[in-house]
Design an enzyme around this catalytic site. Structure first.
Site, PDB file in Angstrom:
ATOM      1  N   PRO A 161       0.483   8.759   9.119  1.00 36.73           N
ATOM      2  CG  PRO A 161      -1.023   9.248  10.845  1.00 36.73           C
ATOM      3  CD  PRO A 161      -0.942   9.071   9.358  1.00 36.73           C
ATOM      4  CD  GLU A 193      -9.463  11.131  10.103  1.00 38.79           C
ATOM      5  OE1 GLU A 193     -10.507  10.440  10.074  1.00 38.79           O
ATOM      6  OE2 GLU A 193      -9.451  12.375   9.991  1.00 38.79           O
ATOM      7  CG  ASN A 196      -9.139   0.795   2.111  1.00 36.54           C
ATOM      8  OD1 ASN A 196      -8.327   0.854   1.179  1.00 36.54           O
ATOM      9  ND2 ASN A 196      -9.608  -0.349   2.564  1.00 36.54           N
ATOM     10  N   GLY A 218       4.623   4.763   2.739  1.00 27.20           N
ATOM     11  CA  GLY A 218       5.275   3.721   1.950  1.00 27.20           C
ATOM     12  C   GLY A 218       4.456   3.490   0.691  1.00 27.20           C
ATOM     13  CG  ASP A 219       6.236   1.246  -2.285  1.00 20.94           C
ATOM     14  OD1 ASP A 219       6.499   2.223  -2.979  1.00 20.94           O
ATOM     15  OD2 ASP A 219       7.111   0.499  -1.785  1.00 20.94           O
ATOM     16  N   GLY A 220       2.221   1.407   0.095  1.00 17.48           N
ATOM     17  CA  GLY A 220       0.826   1.047   0.355  1.00 17.48           C
ATOM     18  C   GLY A 220      -0.137   2.212   0.159  1.00 17.48           C
ATOM     19  CD  GLU A 224      -5.236   3.325   1.527  1.00 11.46           C
ATOM     20  OE1 GLU A 224      -5.770   4.450   1.544  1.00 11.46           O
ATOM     21  OE2 GLU A 224      -4.979   2.669   2.551  1.00 11.46           O
ATOM     22  CG  ASP A 533       1.504  -2.078  -6.088  1.00  8.91           C
ATOM     23  OD1 ASP A 533       2.196  -2.738  -6.886  1.00  8.91           O
ATOM     24  OD2 ASP A 533       0.667  -1.238  -6.444  1.00  8.91           O
TER      25      ASP A 533
HETATM   26  P1  ADP Z   1       4.784   1.038   5.086  1.00  3.56           P
HETATM   27  O1  ADP Z   1       5.764   1.012   3.978  1.00  3.56           O
HETATM   28  O2  ADP Z   1       5.421   1.505   6.346  1.00  3.56           O
HETATM   29  O3  ADP Z   1       4.080  -0.272   5.243  1.00  3.56           O
HETATM   30  P2  ADP Z   1       2.437   2.035   3.757  1.00  3.56           P
HETATM   31  O4  ADP Z   1       2.237   3.325   3.070  1.00  3.56           O
HETATM   32  O5  ADP Z   1       2.628   0.856   2.872  1.00  3.56           O
HETATM   33  O6  ADP Z   1       3.689   2.138   4.748  1.00  3.56           O
HETATM   34  O7  ADP Z   1       1.212   1.851   4.732  1.00  3.56           O
HETATM   35  C1  ADP Z   1       0.924   0.659   5.373  1.00  3.56           C
HETATM   36  C2  ADP Z   1      -0.585   0.500   5.472  1.00  3.56           C
HETATM   37  O8  ADP Z   1      -1.146   1.489   6.290  1.00  3.56           O
HETATM   38  C3  ADP Z   1      -1.280   0.619   4.141  1.00  3.56           C
HETATM   39  O9  ADP Z   1      -2.079  -0.521   3.969  1.00  3.56           O
HETATM   40  C4  ADP Z   1      -2.146   1.850   4.288  1.00  3.56           C
HETATM   41  O10 ADP Z   1      -3.343   1.685   3.609  1.00  3.56           O
HETATM   42  C5  ADP Z   1      -2.411   1.871   5.763  1.00  3.56           C
HETATM   43  N1  ADP Z   1      -2.763   3.181   6.345  1.00  3.56           N
HETATM   44  C6  ADP Z   1      -2.833   4.393   5.762  1.00  3.56           C
HETATM   45  N2  ADP Z   1      -3.126   5.355   6.671  1.00  3.56           N
HETATM   46  C7  ADP Z   1      -3.253   4.724   7.867  1.00  3.56           C
HETATM   47  C8  ADP Z   1      -3.551   5.170   9.203  1.00  3.56           C
HETATM   48  N3  ADP Z   1      -3.750   6.451   9.470  1.00  3.56           N
HETATM   49  N4  ADP Z   1      -3.568   4.242  10.169  1.00  3.56           N
HETATM   50  C9  ADP Z   1      -3.316   2.964   9.908  1.00  3.56           C
HETATM   51  N5  ADP Z   1      -3.039   2.468   8.676  1.00  3.56           N
HETATM   52  C10 ADP Z   1      -3.009   3.344   7.660  1.00  3.56           C
END
Ligand code: ADP
Ligand code: MG
Length: 556
Positions: A161, A193, A196, A218-220, A224, A533
């Site tokens: 989210p 939430e 990780n 996003g790719d992040g 994971e 990534d």
């Molecule tokens: P963006 O492209 O917007 O950066 P990502 O999918 O790459 O989106 O996510 C950004 C980071 O947020 C990643 O490191 C991911 O692990 C982390 N993440 C995932 N879920 C949550 C959450 N609920 N709250 C905060 N960070 C999160």
């Protein structure tokens, strides 16, 4: 209602009509029409018959994601309804041109019989036939069977989210949930939430419960999930889990790459989401390369997209503070970093892509195969790869001819593999980081860089095609580096050209592009940023190698 089955169509020749009916099409106006269902199309023609070609709509079943029959409270009428959901490509009339997918629902009312149950039964027969035929369209490509998701598919859909502008859940509710419902794809929504969370979840999950794990972020978040799967004791099986990607973040590079591989024209943001949602509903599977990354401490990491050091890594991380502007954060970050352009000192070496590896591609490419033939498992191919390595037939494929003058072969040492006894495929081309490089590696002579970017998919961001030649499972790391001495304006021109992937043919003397199987980077400056990534990893020496087609991805 006139009803015929499996009759040849006198008009269309090779594509016999398999179902025919006369229904009322429900749209802005209600019109009686004749509906023909063939193997490939749903043909709707207004009644009474208009001159040939007029008032006739031909809907390709390739564009259909689902169809359902239902009853409505129709004032005592015994009618049943048929709804079919299509996502055809529609030309855009803006100056940018191109086309994008757009949802079109076609609804029909069936009233031929007096019994409501009989009308519903008829509508259900049509819905089933349309679903089966649109399913067959996706299975059969060029006469070959393509792997697809099992039916019914139990899908875990992970949504972050916080990704992008914080709108992933809204995008899910507005676009993806209705689309998956209409396509009849059941899924379990999991809202992450914290960082990780997804990684821990897939590391512990009973994967036999799931036919696919899809992320909307996003790719992040995919990074994971892939690392979570490869941290498992049963990693060999776990990494076979079909993975899906729906762009909901600010860095949606894999979504842009998947879309690009379909051959469709470039789209952004919600149009990209619709395209990826459509591909997800279609459920075709392809193999995707992964790259293992060794840092000087800690376990190996796995990467599906990119390794960056220097300008690109700095922009990616420094632009976090512009997250509220979404994907445009990279453009803002690029301009800010250009104003304070830096030089990054370090040593770069690589193992060029080999002829051996490209022939192996014939086996792995596209996951296209004859019905029910089992392709070799990634594990067996990896075992073979490690026996055959290191590849001796090097194909030095550099874009910049000066590059070949400025590289030298590394000293010869007996091979000793790095990273034994951990989950994930064995390292087959890498020696431990503290050992000299094998003799078939190429050492770049320059030590002053502006950026190093290793890509294994085409796009670095929605609007940056950093590796235009990359494909999902080419087994190649597309390595680009820019050496010091480039002017700000020349670097800006490179990034502008990258939107269309034209930077590689821009004749820039400071840009080198080459295809490799493995690389080693030893930065010299005490502080800096390295990203995998788009995620920051430990700064220091690192090396990486490609594992061809290790993962499975839902694509078009
Ligand atoms: P963006 O492209 O917007 O950066 P990502 O999918 O790459 O989106 O996510 C950004 C980071 O947020 C990643 O490191 C991911 O692990 C982390 N993440 C995932 N879920 C949550 C959450 N609920 N709250 C905060 N960070 C999160
Ligand atoms: Mg690739």
């Amino acid at each position: 209602m006139d009803q015929r089955s499996a009759e040849p169509d006198p008009g269309t020749g090779s594509c016999p009509v398999t179902l025919y009916g006369e229904f009322t099409a429900i749209g802005p106006r209600k019109v009686r029409c004749a509906v023909n269902l063939t193997e490939k199309e749903l043909i709707v023609q207004r009644l009474p018959s208009a001159p040939a070609g007029r008032s006739k709509t031909v809907l390709s079943l390739e564009d259909c994601v689902g169809c359902r029959a239902h009853r409505e409270d129709d004032g005592g009428e015994p009618a049943a309804y048929l709804s079919a959901y299509f996502y055809p490509l529609r030309r855009r009339w803006r100056s940018s041109g191109g086309s994008r997918r757009q949802r079109v629902e076609h609804r029909f009312r069936l009233t031929a019989l007096q019994d409501p149950g009989a009308n519903l039964e008829e509508a259900e027969k049509w819905a089933r036939s349309i679903r089966e035929r649109s399913g067959r369209q996706r299975c059969l490509r060029d006469g070959l069977m393509v792997w697809e998701l099992s039916h019914p598919c139990r899908m875990m859909l992970l949504v972050n989210p916080q990704s992008g502008k914080g709108q992933a859940l809204t995008l899910y509710n507005n676009h993806i949930q209705p689309m998956l419902n209409e396509a009849g794809v059941p899924h379990t929504l999991v809202i992450t939430e914290r960082q990780n969370h997804a990684r821990e979840l897939v590391r512990e999950a009973d994967l036999s419960q799931w036919n696919a794990v899809v992320i909307m972020s996003g790719d992040g978040l995919l990074y994971e999930v892939i690392n979570g799967l490869l941290e498992r004791a049963d990693w060999e099986e776990a990494i076979q889990t079909p993975l899906g990607f729906l762009p909901g973040g600010s860095g949606n590079a894999l979504a842009a790459s998947i879309h690009h591989y379909t051959g469709a024209s470039q789209v952004f943001s919600e149009e990209l989401l619709i395209s990826c949602g459509f591909l997800l509903c279609k459920g075709l599977l392809s193999r995707m390369d992964l790259v293992s990354v060794q840092l000087s401490s800690g376990p190996r990491l796995f990467s599906f997209l990119s390794l960056a050091w220097g300008f690109v890594a700095d922009v990616d991380i420094e632009s976090e503070k512009y997250r509220h502007v979404g994907a445009a954060r990279f453009t803002v970050g690029t301009l800010v970093r250009l104003a304070s352009l830096r030089i990054y000192k370090g040593k770069l070496a690589y193992l060029p892509a080999s002829k051996d590896c490209s022939t192996e591609g014939g086996l792995r490419n596209n996951m296209t195969k004859q019905c029910n033939n089992q392709a070799p498992s990634p594990a067996s191919l990896l075992r073979r790869q490690s026996r055959d390595s290191p590849c001796q037939n090097t194909l030095h494929n550099s874009c910049h001819s000066n590059n070949s003058l400025k590289v030298r072969r590394a000293e010869s040492v007996p091979p000793r593999s790095a990273n034994k006894g951990h989950p994930g495929p064995p390292a087959s081309r890498l020696l431990p980081l503290d050992q000299p490089l094998p003799s078939d590696w190429v050492v770049v002579q320059e030590e002053d860089f502006v950026l190093m970017l290793a890509m294994y998919q085409s796009h670095l961001a929605e609007d940056l095609m950093a590796a235009p030649n990359a494909t999902l499972d080419d087994g190649v790391i597309h390595l680009t580096y820019v050496t010091a001495g480039i002017s700000r304006s020349a670097l800006l021109r490179l990034f502008l050209a990258m939107e269309k992937g034209a930077h590689l043919t821009s004749n820039c003397q400071h840009l080198v592009h080459t295809e490799v199987q493995a690389l080693r980077l030893e930065p010299n400056s005490p502080k800096g940023i390295i990203t995998v990534d788009g995620e920051v990893v430990e700064y220091g020496p690192m090396q990486a190698e490609v594992h061809r087609g290790l993962a499975r991805l839902i694509t078009g």
